[in-house]
Motif scaffolding. Structure first.
Motif, PDB file in Angstrom:
ATOM      1  N   THR A 614     -11.991   1.713   1.177  1.00 35.80           N
ATOM      2  CA  THR A 614     -10.241   1.641   1.016  1.00 35.80           C
ATOM      3  C   THR A 614      -9.572   2.542   1.249  1.00 35.80           C
ATOM      4  O   THR A 614      -8.231   2.616   2.147  1.00 35.80           O
ATOM      5  CB  THR A 614      -9.812   0.278  -0.299  1.00 35.80           C
ATOM      6  OG1 THR A 614     -10.111   1.287  -1.269  1.00 35.80           O
ATOM      7  CG2 THR A 614     -10.624  -0.566   0.183  1.00 35.80           C
ATOM      8  N   ARG A 617     -11.177   4.892   4.363  1.00 36.85           N
ATOM      9  CA  ARG A 617     -10.934   4.355   5.635  1.00 36.85           C
ATOM     10  C   ARG A 617     -12.269   3.831   6.431  1.00 36.85           C
ATOM     11  O   ARG A 617     -12.254   4.358   8.127  1.00 36.85           O
ATOM     12  CB  ARG A 617      -9.966   4.804   7.278  1.00 36.85           C
ATOM     13  CG  ARG A 617      -8.979   4.696   6.000  1.00 36.85           C
ATOM     14  CD  ARG A 617      -7.743   4.770   7.346  1.00 36.85           C
ATOM     15  NE  ARG A 617      -5.755   5.254   6.243  1.00 36.85           N
ATOM     16  CZ  ARG A 617      -4.831   5.727   6.490  1.00 36.85           C
ATOM     17  NH1 ARG A 617      -4.998   5.990   8.151  1.00 36.85           N
ATOM     18  NH2 ARG A 617      -3.990   5.847   6.184  1.00 36.85           N
TER      19      ARG A 617
ATOM     20  N   MET B  63      -7.628  -2.290   4.731  1.00 36.97           N
ATOM     21  CA  MET B  63      -9.121  -2.525   4.663  1.00 36.97           C
ATOM     22  C   MET B  63      -9.960  -3.165   3.473  1.00 36.97           C
ATOM     23  O   MET B  63     -10.510  -2.085   2.814  1.00 36.97           O
ATOM     24  CB  MET B  63      -9.271  -0.229   3.848  1.00 36.97           C
ATOM     25  CG  MET B  63      -9.206   0.244   5.773  1.00 36.97           C
ATOM     26  SD  MET B  63     -10.109   0.761   6.476  1.00 36.97           S
ATOM     27  CE  MET B  63     -11.514   0.989   6.102  1.00 36.97           C
ATOM     28  N   GLU B  65     -12.398  -4.600   0.855  1.00 35.79           N
ATOM     29  CA  GLU B  65     -14.199  -4.488   1.353  1.00 35.79           C
ATOM     30  C   GLU B  65     -14.519  -6.541   1.575  1.00 35.79           C
ATOM     31  O   GLU B  65     -14.342  -6.561   1.476  1.00 35.79           O
ATOM     32  CB  GLU B  65     -14.408  -4.176  -0.125  1.00 35.79           C
ATOM     33  CG  GLU B  65     -14.082  -2.920  -0.320  1.00 35.79           C
ATOM     34  CD  GLU B  65     -15.108  -2.028  -1.467  1.00 35.79           C
ATOM     35  OE1 GLU B  65     -16.246  -2.666  -1.397  1.00 35.79           O
ATOM     36  OE2 GLU B  65     -14.299  -1.317  -2.279  1.00 35.79           O
TER      37      GLU B  65
END
Lengths: 624, 235
Positions: A614, A617, B63, B65
């Motif tokens: 996270t 990237r 981003m 998961e």
């Protein structure tokens, strides 16, 4: 008025306080300039890079979050106990979950240090030749680092410059494809091979031959993944973008060719040879082989690269965990490495060369029956328990402490039970019977200090075997973690021969007759006299036997995508020697190692999860 | 005195109110349902360990998961600790043809969704019995495989356990047999285990699975059958 003078003083300090003489260099640290100003400083930095290099030695801990240079209590969970070579007597590695080996952060920290070294080399006051050698050494270390990353994660970000905090594009570097990563490593090694010197007297530092050896290993790994990806295909974004897998059979052929080429150059150089290639007899063959691992310094012709240990607190713990219960002296934690019977089965017999030789225990010859002792079966009987292994490849007794064999001048008693005169069996439990004034104990002796097997204690083997390879009969355990100082052979000539042989057998390239000759050279060194043909099966068996316990099997299972089929609800098995009081002879029972569970290797474990996606990237590996 | 009281009041106001904003809300939704065979309307039996999964991604993060749900053996699933949000969901790497990614909105409270898919294969006509061979009794299970996927059947498996969660990874005893060919839907398949492996008077759950030679496929199972092997008929 007073107020103003205070203000003036403050203003004075404020305006003139930022003098350079206040910028003190810390006295407890060495600056980069000072470090690299001297030859010794540079050597110290380089030594630290070697220290961090992911050499899979005795201190490689592929267990949970531990990784390299692990020198404290590791529970004896060496990587050999995660394969079909051995099992740990205390902790049963289950379901592959324990094979959680992460090296993302330490890997990229080492990469940063290597990048720093690359930056420093041109500024050093050395002649061009010396700089070239250092450049080659840096390339070698970089390749080693990326090899480990590629093995674990597939395609990874290739970072060859230290990032600039003000420029995002130097910080967020995306993953390269797996193919690009392997190509990068091989190209880096090509540079190392050109730049490094060819003097190999110092076995602890990279030279041209070590780089060639690494190239041989890297190329074989890449080739195998490319060839066998389809045995365990994965899916997801990382696969679609070829960050893992995505290589073709043509790539496989190209990597096999690289392996053949690098191995051939090393072989043709005549700088190296097998240690003691022509033993007079099998006993001599076994002893030569054992001595080489006990002290690699005696075999400079075979050894290419060593990780050495000198200080007692900074060594390793292999023999502490590996010592037998009878010879552990005051040290409490012995007997952990228990080789499996299916591993022992791999060793050929001299009378039937070219085939693995499962240990036959019954007259019906059924070695797949692991249901335990059954009085209705007809067991083969032996006066001397070692006779059951008598015809086996000499490397077996050099690598494994067999039941009732000698170690440190003692007979190592490994016995799992007795059959009493009334025909009842006591197996893996305490029991005894006295016949004609002689007392027979189920474990072979009266008290636990006098025997080494089947007590269901961590100090006693559960499989019927213990590891002999790497052990030193002159070593006496002391209560210091990491007190073993026997050296680790990271590359040896036999592995290069085996890499060559495998690449030829798998790809059809190279010289098949030479490969066959090398295969049999290794076997002749073990006392064999009959040649066997070059087949994929023969190559893999020879690899397992010759490179036993050298931390190679785990990667062979991974790169050839055999882990998930070898470990699919798999039981691991023991050979239990039992003394039959009626006949006064030994029988053997093949059975599941008591107290263990089946083990399955999930296919996603072929690649490890990337941490912190996270924030960095990056695209995660499949199924994490 | 007065200032002291003021300090105490200030202190209380700070300590009592300050932590409030730092806490996020907890999970507020439940999500459950089943994986359904589009032809028969039955749930598709699954493995708990290393079985099919529902991959889901919460929308609105840069981003995110990938998170995962697993199935119970009967093909149902339930997560009582979900956050209400928009999700992309896909049942993946399972014993069925992977459907298209779905956008699903999870509301606070109870949410039910059934995924309707096409299984790779169906196990039919499972018949356990006892047979004697060379003086030894065996638990023998005959069954048929109806292939939906056209790939070969890689292997079949008989798994036995005392728990109803029996499957590829949860079993006391299993027999896995390599097949590696396309099978005739009317042909009897057979799997067996020695009867001596089982305790008389004990009830076991048995399941029959067929694994298709599709990348990342999982076993297609029948519904677990509960039985005491020693009471089975002996033809």
């Amino acid at each position: 008025m007073k107020k103003y003078s205070i203000l003036l003083i403050i203003a004075f300090i404020g305006l003139f306080g930022c003098k350079d003489y206040l910028d003190l260099e810390p006295t407890n640290k060495i600056s980069a300039d000072d470090l690299f100003a001297t030859e010794e400083g540079m050597q110290a930095f380089l030594a630290n890079l070697y220290f961090q290099t992911p050499i899979e030695d005795f201190n490689w801990q592929a267990w949970y979050y531990q990784s390299f240079n692990f020198r404290s209590n590791n529970a004896g969970l060496f990587p050999i106990t995660f394969t079909d070579e051995a099992i740990n007597s205390e902790y049963d590695a289950t379901n592959g979950g324990d094979w959680q080996f992460f090296w993302w952060d330490p890997g990229y920290r080492l990469n940063k240090d290597i990048n720093m070294f690359f930056d420093v080399i041109p500024t050093l006051s050395l002649d061009d030749d010396a700089k070239d050698k250092l450049y080659g050494e840096a390339c070698f270390l970089r390749a080693y680092t990326y090899f480990e990353l590629a093995k674990l994660y597939g395609g990874v970000p290739i970072i060859t410059k230290i990032g600039n905090p003000d420029d995002e594009s130097t910080l967020y570097i995306p993953r390269s494809t797996e193919k690009e990563t392997w190509d990068f490593i091989l190209a880096t090694l090509d540079t190392a091979i050109v730049k490094l010197g060819d003097d190999n007297t110092d076995k602890r530092r990279a030279n041209k031959w070590v780089a060639l050896a690494l190239k041989s290993r890297v190329a074989l790994h890449a080739a195998s993944v490319a060839k066998y990806w389809d045995r365990a295909p994965l899916s997801g974004e990382a696969v679609d973008k070829k960050l893992v897998g995505g290589m073709t059979q043509a790539d496989a052929q190209r990597y096999y060719e690289s392996c053949i080429d690098a191995s051939q150059r090393l072989i043709d150089s005549k700088e190296f040879a097998l240690y003691m290639p022509a033993p007079a007899n099998r006993d001599e063959a076994a002893e030569n082989y054992r001595q080489m691992f006990k002290d690699p310094d005696i075999a400079p012709e075979e050894v290419i690269f060593i990780r050495g240990y000198t200080l007692q607190e900074h060594g390793h713990a292999f023999q502490l965990w590996g010592e037998t219960n009878q010879t552990k002296e005051s040290w409490p934690f012995a007997g952990r490495f228990n080789p499996l019977i299916e591993f022992v089965d791999q060793y050929e017999t001299y009378s039937n060369p070219g085939h693995s030789a499962p240990v036959i225990t019954t007259t019906d010859g059924d070695y797949n029956n692991y249901e335990g002792y059954n009085s209705s079966r007809n067991y083969l009987e032996f006066d001397n328990p070692l006779d059951i292994f008598a015809d086996k490849d000499a490397r077996l007794k050099a690598s494994v402490i067999l039941p009732m064999s000698n170690w440190k001048g003692q007979k190592i008693i490994i016995q799992g039970g007795i059959i009493k005169t009334d025909g009842t069996a006591i197996i893996e439990g305490a029991g005894q019977e006295t016949v004609d004034g002689t007392t027979y104990y189920s474990f072979g002796a009266a008290n636990p200090n006098l025997y080494s097997g089947f007590l269901h204690a961590a100090t006693h083997t559960r499989s019927g075997f213990l590891v002999r390879k790497f052990l030193d009969e002159d070593f006496h355990p002391v209560a210091i973690w990491a007190s073993c100082t026997s050296d680790w052979i990271e590359f040896r000539y036999a592995e290069i021969l085996l890499n060559y042989i495998e690449a030829v057998a798998e790809s059809g390239q190279g010289d098949a007759s030479k490969a066959e000759q090398y295969l049999n050279d290794i076997r002749h060194r073990a006392g064999h006299t009959t040649n066997i043909p070059l087949t994929i099966e023969n190559v893999q068996r020879e690899r397992r036997v010759e490179l036993a316990f050298e931390n190679k099997r785990i990667w062979d299972l991974i790169r050839r995508r055999e882990y998930h089929t070898e470990f699919n609800n798999r039981d691991r098995h023991a050979l239990v020697p039992i003394f039959d009081i009626r006949s006064k002879k030994y029988i053997f029972v093949r059975q599941k190692v008591t107290g263990t569970n089946t083990w399955t290797f999930p296919e996603r474990y072929y690649y490890k999860p990337i941490g912190g996606i996270t924030t960095n990237r990056l695209i995660q590996n499949p199924q994490y | 005195m007065k200032t002291k009281i003021i300090y105490i009041i200030f202190g209380l106001v700070f300590t009592l109110s300050s932590c409030e904003l730092l806490n996020f809300d907890g999970p507020d939704a439940q999500f459950h349902g089943a994986i359904i065979d589009e032809e028969t309307g039955d749930t598709i039996p699954q493995d708990i360990i290393d079985g099919s999964t529902i991959d889901y991604i919460e929308q609105g993060f840069e981003m995110p998961e990938i998170q995962r749900l697993i199935f119970k053996v009967d093909g149902t699933f339930r997560n009582n600790l979900m956050f209400s949000a928009d999700y992309k969901m896909i049942p993946a790497r399972g014993n069925f043809f992977t459907p298209d990614t779905l956008s699903i909105h999870i509301n606070p409270g109870d949410n039910k969704h059934d995924f309707v898919v096409k299984p790779y294969a169906r196990i039919k006509d499972v018949t356990p019995e006892i047979r004697a061979l060379h003086g030894k009794n065996y638990l023998v299970v005959t069954f048929k495989i109806e292939q939906v996927a056209t790939e070969p059947v890689k292997s079949t498996m008989l798994a036995v356990d005392k728990s109803p969660n029996v499957g590829r990874r949860i079993n006391e005893r299993f027999f896995e047999r390599s097949i590696n060919r396309v099978v005739d839907p009317d042909a009897n398949q057979v799997l067996w285990l020695p009867l001596e492996y089982f305790t008389e008077g004990q009830e076991y759950y048995i399941r029959i699975g067929a694994l298709m030679d599709v990348p990342e496929a999982k076993y297609n199972w029948n519904k677990a059958i509960k039985l005491d092997p020693y009471t089975l008929p002996m033809p």
